[in-house]
Design a protein around this motif. Structure first.
Motif: not given
Length: 134
Positions: A30-37
């Motif tokens: 998979v690809t994992i993405a994390i972002c801010d609010d």
């Protein structure tokens, strides 16, 4: 004036490591993405074997979840139940399950988006990552 928590780089690394561990434990590329609010990318990680398109879908799921302050699956359910007008909503592109907002002290402080396997499995990986933080 109110104050709210925010994601630090150390937080993001914890989330990413736990999400990666969940994916690898299940042999899910998979690809994992994390972002801010605000939907700004803080992390993008494509595991070996993940489809190239997943590097576009995962951030879209994360951004949609962060900006909407709810799981991206909510939009998918609305559309599937006939509310197709959401297809034209601005800044909402990841309309599939797999984006999960990170809530701390009642505030959405970001989101994790995962793409590459079944949507419910994508969400499982995202939630495993978030569990390492909250």
């Amino acid at each position: 004036m109110q104050s709210k928590p925010f994601l630090t780089l150390d937080d993001v690394k914890k989330i990413a490591a736990a999400a990666e561990a969940e994916a690898k434990a299940n042999n899910w590329p998979v690809t994992i993405a994390i972002c801010d609010d605000g939907g700004h990318m803080l992390w993008l990680q494509r595991l070996d074997g993940a489809a190239p398109i997943s590097s576009h879908i995962a951030p879209a799921k994360a951004r949609t979840s962060a900006l909407g302050r709810r799981e991206s699956r909510i939009y998918e359910e609305l559309i599937n139940n006939g509310r197709v007008s959401f297809l034209s909503a601005p800044e909402v592109e990841g309309l599939l399950e797999g984006g999960v907002n990170i809530v701390v002290d009642g505030h959405t402080i970001g989101a994790v988006g995962v793409s590459g396997v079944k949507s419910s499995e994508d969400a499982q990986i995202a939630k495993a990552g978030i569990a390492a933080l909250v």
